[in-house]
Design a protein around this motif. Structure first.
Motif, PDB file in Angstrom:
ATOM      1  N   ARG A 273       0.833  -1.205   0.000  1.00 25.26           N
ATOM      2  CA  ARG A 273       0.000   0.000   0.000  1.00 25.26           C
ATOM      3  C   ARG A 273       0.873   1.264   0.000  1.00 25.26           C
ATOM      4  O   ARG A 273       1.868   1.337   0.729  1.00 25.26           O
ATOM      5  CB  ARG A 273      -0.872  -0.002   1.261  1.00 25.26           C
ATOM      6  N   PRO A 274       0.511   2.266  -0.788  1.00 18.33           N
ATOM      7  CA  PRO A 274       1.299   3.507  -0.798  1.00 18.33           C
ATOM      8  C   PRO A 274       1.366   4.154   0.585  1.00 18.33           C
ATOM      9  O   PRO A 274       0.463   4.005   1.416  1.00 18.33           O
ATOM     10  CB  PRO A 274       0.535   4.398  -1.785  1.00 18.33           C
ATOM     11  N   ARG A 275       2.424   4.899   0.807  1.00 18.93           N
ATOM     12  CA  ARG A 275       2.683   5.506   2.118  1.00 18.93           C
ATOM     13  C   ARG A 275       1.534   6.403   2.570  1.00 18.93           C
ATOM     14  O   ARG A 275       1.158   6.398   3.750  1.00 18.93           O
ATOM     15  CB  ARG A 275       3.981   6.305   2.047  1.00 18.93           C
TER      16      ARG A 275
END
Length: 328
Positions: A273-275
């Motif tokens: 998952r993106p930051r």
């Protein structure tokens, strides 16, 4: 030198996990070195330790997909010595040495600051399980599933994801129905906020392509027939968040719920998952999770206890979350 769980595999001795002492020079490459305070024992960690699932991709490997700790050294501009940090996923414990150790060397892009309001132990009590549950709740919200739309089903209710999903949804005003194979845990599930408990056997066997509409939304951590039956009974326009495969990777279903009832099947990935999504999920956890429930959801063990506990977890004998104090 530092203590760690190490998984090894070779032709002579086969697959094995052991508690051992390692030299810091053995740590893999990375731009941030972390002194680990706490880790966790997740389902994926248990598969890795026991070798009952193809989780580990290279050997030797230190398992542990979660960790919370303090930066010891950093060449990453986003972190400096003394910063409290958190990690979930990113293939750590699978392809890169993970958190079931007193030290870890990591790519700083995988880290986020320890969320405000959480101690390292509390963050690990939540861990990937609570973070995944929050991602699932956010998916339901994005698809317009509101408390007034009807009941929500949570499968695998006694597990980490299920426990947090119940607690979060109940606090947000949803009526939650918990599916479990452990009826002796009814009081625990109701304390978390479940309004009704059903036997998992009603969902775990082959079912019809379409069933009576009941669920406005579902958070499923099991997959296989359970996921298929949950979709078949989801109401028109509802959403099913699929975030686990404890029953199996298969999906023995038809397209009928999606075409005839407009059901959305939302896949929940917590690993890559993106930051920004991670930070948003943890901010919501800080706001919406009753931290007073963590003691009911969580058990704590020492590092050496992680190996025997892995078998217990896979056997379905562990309730909620397991925090690993790597320094005891």
């Amino acid at each position: 030198m530092f203590k760690a769980i190490l998984i090894e595999k070779d032709d002579a001795a086969g697959y094995r996990a052991r508690s051992t002492t390692l030299d810091e020079a053995q740590l893999p490459e990375g731009d941030v070195t972390v002194r680990v305070d706490c880790s966790t024992l997740n389902y994926k960690d248990a598969l890795a330790i026991t070798g009952k699932g193809p989780v580990v991709r290279q050997f030797p490997m230190v398992p542990g997909i979660d960790l919370a700790g303090t930066v010891e050294a950093s060449t990453n501009p986003d972190f400096k010595a003394g910063d409290a940090v958190l990690l979930n996923g990113w293939g750590v414990g699978e392809q890169h040495w993970g958190g079931l150790a007193q030290k870890a060397r990591l790519d700083g892009r995988w880290l986020i600051p320890l969320p405000r309001g959480f101690t390292p132990r509390q963050a690990m009590a939540v861990g990937t399980a609570g973070y995944t549950a929050m991602l699932s709740v956010l998916a339901l919200e994005r698809n317009g599933v509101m408390p007034e739309h009807g009941e929500l089903l949570v499968t695998g209710a006694n597990g980490g994801v299920g426990s947090f999903a119940i607690a979060l949804l109940a606090r947000l005003g949803y009526r939650v129905v918990a599916s479990t194979g452990r009826p002796e845990q009814t009081d625990y599930l109701k304390k978390l906020g479940a309004a009704e408990i059903i036997d998992r056997a009603t969902l775990s066997e082959p079912g019809r392509p379409l069933a009576r509409e009941r669920w406005a939304g579902v958070i499923d951590s099991l997959g296989s027939h359970t996921l298929a039956n949950a979709c078949a009974a989801t109401r028109y326009g509802g959403t099913v968040a699929a975030c686990g495969l404890a029953q199996g990777m298969d999906f023995p279903a038809t397209v009928a719920p999606f075409i005839l009832r407009g059901v959305t099947l939302a896949g929940i990935d917590s690993v890559m998952r993106p930051r920004a999504d991670r930070i948003a999920a943890w901010e919501r956890l800080a706001r919406d999770l009753d931290l007073a429930l963590l003691d009911d959801i969580t058990a704590e063990i020492g590092l050496d206890e992680a190996i025997p506990m892995a078998g217990e977890l896979l056997a379905g004998k562990v309730r909620g979350r397991v925090v690993v104090d790597v320094n005891r």
